[in-house]
Design a protein around this motif. Sequence first.
Motif: not given
Length: 120
Positions: A58-59, A61, A56
């Motif tokens: 980071d934004s 996750k 994924y």
Amino acid sequence: VQLQASGGGLVQAGGSLRLSCAASGRTYGMGWFRQAPGKEREFVAHITWSGGSTYYADSVKGRFTISRDNAKNAVYLQMNSLKPEDTAVYYCTARNVPGVVTTIGGYTYWGQGTLVTVSS
């Protein structure tokens, strides 16, 4: 292989949506990218052919979950706790070879995109 994405729509911040993508044939890894107005297309999530590994951005996750059903040649993206910054056209994509990539060039097949709009 053709990909058909669906499930986009308008939702309030904090809400949920589930995107679906049906492939016309077998693929390897599948993923989702998105493109917001005026911005470049960006990686969102990837799932391996077996479904055993997921990746994924980071934004997203902790809020988004990618899954697949190989019997149906389908991939899904469950999006929870949506934010206005998640507003974008979401594209389903797939690879024709094994391996995990998060770049646009690593994917062979692309769907037409489905619009997700998150209101504040």
